[in-house]
Design a protein around this motif. Structure first.
Motif, PDB file in Angstrom:
ATOM      1  N   CYS A  82     -37.869 -19.167 -68.963  1.00  0.00           N
ATOM      2  CA  CYS A  82     -38.038 -20.348 -69.815  1.00  0.00           C
ATOM      3  C   CYS A  82     -37.617 -20.050 -71.251  1.00  0.00           C
ATOM      4  N   TYR A  83     -38.016 -18.880 -71.755  1.00  0.00           N
ATOM      5  CA  TYR A  83     -37.665 -18.495 -73.119  1.00  0.00           C
ATOM      6  C   TYR A  83     -36.155 -18.337 -73.273  1.00  0.00           C
ATOM      7  N   THR A  84     -35.514 -17.680 -72.313  1.00  0.00           N
ATOM      8  CA  THR A  84     -34.059 -17.490 -72.363  1.00  0.00           C
ATOM      9  C   THR A  84     -33.327 -18.811 -72.251  1.00  0.00           C
ATOM     10  N   PHE A  85     -33.799 -19.667 -71.338  1.00  0.00           N
ATOM     11  CA  PHE A  85     -33.163 -20.972 -71.150  1.00  0.00           C
ATOM     12  C   PHE A  85     -33.256 -21.810 -72.423  1.00  0.00           C
ATOM     13  N   ASN A  86     -34.464 -21.864 -73.019  1.00  0.00           N
ATOM     14  CA  ASN A  86     -34.634 -22.642 -74.254  1.00  0.00           C
ATOM     15  C   ASN A  86     -33.755 -22.110 -75.372  1.00  0.00           C
ATOM     16  N   SER A  87     -33.730 -20.781 -75.508  1.00  0.00           N
ATOM     17  CA  SER A  87     -32.942 -20.170 -76.583  1.00  0.00           C
ATOM     18  C   SER A  87     -31.456 -20.439 -76.407  1.00  0.00           C
ATOM     19  N   MET A  88     -30.954 -20.292 -75.193  1.00  0.00           N
ATOM     20  CA  MET A  88     -29.520 -20.502 -74.945  1.00  0.00           C
ATOM     21  C   MET A  88     -29.129 -21.960 -75.175  1.00  0.00           C
ATOM     22  N   THR A  89     -29.980 -22.883 -74.723  1.00  0.00           N
ATOM     23  CA  THR A  89     -29.669 -24.304 -74.893  1.00  0.00           C
ATOM     24  C   THR A  89     -29.677 -24.699 -76.358  1.00  0.00           C
ATOM     25  N   ILE A  90     -30.757 -24.335 -77.062  1.00  0.00           N
ATOM     26  CA  ILE A  90     -30.892 -24.735 -78.464  1.00  0.00           C
ATOM     27  C   ILE A  90     -29.820 -24.092 -79.327  1.00  0.00           C
ATOM     28  N   PHE A  91     -29.650 -22.759 -79.192  1.00  0.00           N
ATOM     29  CA  PHE A  91     -28.673 -22.075 -80.031  1.00  0.00           C
ATOM     30  C   PHE A  91     -27.240 -22.440 -79.652  1.00  0.00           C
ATOM     31  N   GLY A  92     -26.972 -22.624 -78.351  1.00  0.00           N
ATOM     32  CA  GLY A  92     -25.624 -22.995 -77.934  1.00  0.00           C
ATOM     33  C   GLY A  92     -25.192 -24.322 -78.528  1.00  0.00           C
ATOM     34  N   LEU A  93     -26.065 -25.333 -78.433  1.00  0.00           N
ATOM     35  CA  LEU A  93     -25.730 -26.645 -78.975  1.00  0.00           C
ATOM     36  C   LEU A  93     -25.731 -26.630 -80.502  1.00  0.00           C
ATOM     37  N   PHE A  94     -26.642 -25.841 -81.080  1.00  0.00           N
ATOM     38  CA  PHE A  94     -26.659 -25.741 -82.546  1.00  0.00           C
ATOM     39  C   PHE A  94     -25.377 -25.092 -83.069  1.00  0.00           C
ATOM     40  N   LEU A  95     -24.886 -24.082 -82.367  1.00  0.00           N
ATOM     41  CA  LEU A  95     -23.645 -23.435 -82.779  1.00  0.00           C
ATOM     42  C   LEU A  95     -22.449 -24.378 -82.648  1.00  0.00           C
ATOM     43  N   SER A  96     -22.468 -25.257 -81.639  1.00  0.00           N
ATOM     44  CA  SER A  96     -21.382 -26.232 -81.511  1.00  0.00           C
ATOM     45  C   SER A  96     -21.402 -27.209 -82.688  1.00  0.00           C
ATOM     46  N   ILE A  97     -22.611 -27.606 -83.118  1.00  0.00           N
ATOM     47  CA  ILE A  97     -22.728 -28.475 -84.299  1.00  0.00           C
ATOM     48  C   ILE A  97     -22.259 -27.738 -85.542  1.00  0.00           C
ATOM     49  N   LEU A  98     -22.668 -26.483 -85.656  1.00  0.00           N
ATOM     50  CA  LEU A  98     -22.261 -25.671 -86.805  1.00  0.00           C
ATOM     51  C   LEU A  98     -20.748 -25.495 -86.846  1.00  0.00           C
ATOM     52  N   GLY A  99     -20.123 -25.297 -85.671  1.00  0.00           N
ATOM     53  CA  GLY A  99     -18.674 -25.165 -85.605  1.00  0.00           C
ATOM     54  C   GLY A  99     -17.970 -26.430 -86.044  1.00  0.00           C
ATOM     55  N   SER A 100     -18.481 -27.590 -85.611  1.00  0.00           N
ATOM     56  CA  SER A 100     -17.878 -28.870 -86.015  1.00  0.00           C
ATOM     57  C   SER A 100     -17.954 -29.059 -87.520  1.00  0.00           C
ATOM     58  N   TYR A 101     -19.100 -28.744 -88.098  1.00  0.00           N
ATOM     59  CA  TYR A 101     -19.253 -28.952 -89.537  1.00  0.00           C
ATOM     60  C   TYR A 101     -18.531 -27.883 -90.361  1.00  0.00           C
ATOM     61  N   THR A 102     -18.298 -26.731 -89.784  1.00  0.00           N
ATOM     62  CA  THR A 102     -17.470 -25.736 -90.480  1.00  0.00           C
ATOM     63  C   THR A 102     -16.047 -26.254 -90.640  1.00  0.00           C
ATOM     64  N   LEU A 103     -15.514 -26.857 -89.576  1.00  0.00           N
ATOM     65  CA  LEU A 103     -14.179 -27.454 -89.644  1.00  0.00           C
ATOM     66  C   LEU A 103     -14.157 -28.652 -90.593  1.00  0.00           C
ATOM     67  N   VAL A 104     -15.243 -29.434 -90.580  1.00  0.00           N
ATOM     68  CA  VAL A 104     -15.339 -30.574 -91.497  1.00  0.00           C
ATOM     69  C   VAL A 104     -15.348 -30.095 -92.945  1.00  0.00           C
ATOM     70  N   LEU A 105     -16.127 -29.052 -93.224  1.00  0.00           N
ATOM     71  CA  LEU A 105     -16.208 -28.523 -94.587  1.00  0.00           C
ATOM     72  C   LEU A 105     -14.858 -28.013 -95.065  1.00  0.00           C
ATOM     73  N   ARG A 106     -14.127 -27.312 -94.202  1.00  0.00           N
ATOM     74  CA  ARG A 106     -12.796 -26.826 -94.560  1.00  0.00           C
ATOM     75  C   ARG A 106     -11.863 -27.987 -94.891  1.00  0.00           C
ATOM     76  N   ALA A 107     -11.958 -29.055 -94.102  1.00  0.00           N
ATOM     77  CA  ALA A 107     -11.095 -30.211 -94.344  1.00  0.00           C
ATOM     78  C   ALA A 107     -11.469 -30.930 -95.628  1.00  0.00           C
TER      79      ALA A 107
END
Length: 249
Positions: free
Chosen positions: A141-166
């Motif tokens: 449960c701990y691994t599943f929660n961590s992977m889901t939350i951090f995986g989706l958070f990193l995708s959001i962070l990646g999108s906004y990194t590209l937005v910030l560069r633009a």
């Protein structure tokens, strides 16, 4: 943006409805009970809808990326049909995530005292009620929660990194301000929602005091819906004008 805002509001209504009505009934009634099946049904719908919101916030970040980084292609890519497809994919993905943890936890023996010291049935509280330790289930449960939350958070962070560069490449200050304003509402919602989720589910639940768990659960289950009304509503010019008229009265 309005299609996604409407879909997000729809998700928020169902998400809050899976926990708050039962919590209010328990506050107002003397018999504060929930059945075994009712507890696990609440567990499933509450966390499935919460996971769906996580997926959808990631999709909304991708929408902001397209709007700012590829504005000429945006109308042809982000059509109403494609928006609904993305929404359906988020819903299906969210509801397929939790059957395995629920089955694992439901198979544990619960011999009492069956007192849930929490406002919702969550994995940490249910694992604490088990008669025998289940480190493997807790780790899953701990691994599943961590992977889901951090995986989706990193995708959001990646999108906004590209937005910030633009945005930083935009020569005029007015253009940069306008670009940032399109992301402000979403960033506020992401910060509030993911901040409380990480405190609650990424850190081991046994290290969080019971009262702190209740406060954090209330923050990510009820407060975002209340604040989202203002965060997204006050971006609309008609809403701002109506609010000014009310305040003047």
């Amino acid at each position: 943006m309005y299609i996604f805002s409407g879909d997000f509001a729809f998700l928020e209504i169902w998400y809050v409805s899976s926990s708050i009505p039962n919590m209010l009934v328990n506050i107002l009634s003397e018999s504060k009970t929930i059945t075994f099946s009712g507890c696990f049904l609440q567990f499933y719908f509450f966390f499935s809808l919460g996971t769906t919101e996580c997926f959808f916030l990631s999709v909304m970040a991708y929408d902001r990326y397209l709007a700012i980084c590829r504005p000429l292609h945006y109308p042809s890519i982000m059509t109403a049909k494609f928006c609904m497809i993305l929404f359906c994919v988020c819903c299906v993905s969210g509801f397929l995530c939790y059957p395995v943890p629920i089955v694992l936890i439901s198979q544990l023996p619960f011999c009492g005292p069956n007192i849930i010291d929490q406002i919702v049935c969550d994995p940490g509280t249910l694992l604490a009620l088990a008669c025998v330790p289940a480190p493997s289930t807790e780790l899953i449960c701990y691994t599943f929660n961590s992977m889901t939350i951090f995986g989706l958070f990193l995708s959001i962070l990646g999108s906004y990194t590209l937005v910030l560069r633009a945005v930083l490449r935009v020569p005029s200050g007015t253009g940069r301000t306008k670009a940032f304003s399109t992301c402000t509402s979403h960033l506020m919602v992401v910060s509030l929602f993911y901040g409380s989720l990480m405190v609650m589910f990424v850190s081991p639940t046994s290290r969080n005091p019971a009262e702190m768990q209740k406060i954090v659960t209330l923050v990510y289950s009820a407060v975002p819906l209340l604040l989202n009304l203002f965060i997204y509503g006050l971006r609309n010019k008609d809403m701002k004008d109506a609010l000014k008229k009310v305040l003047r009265l």
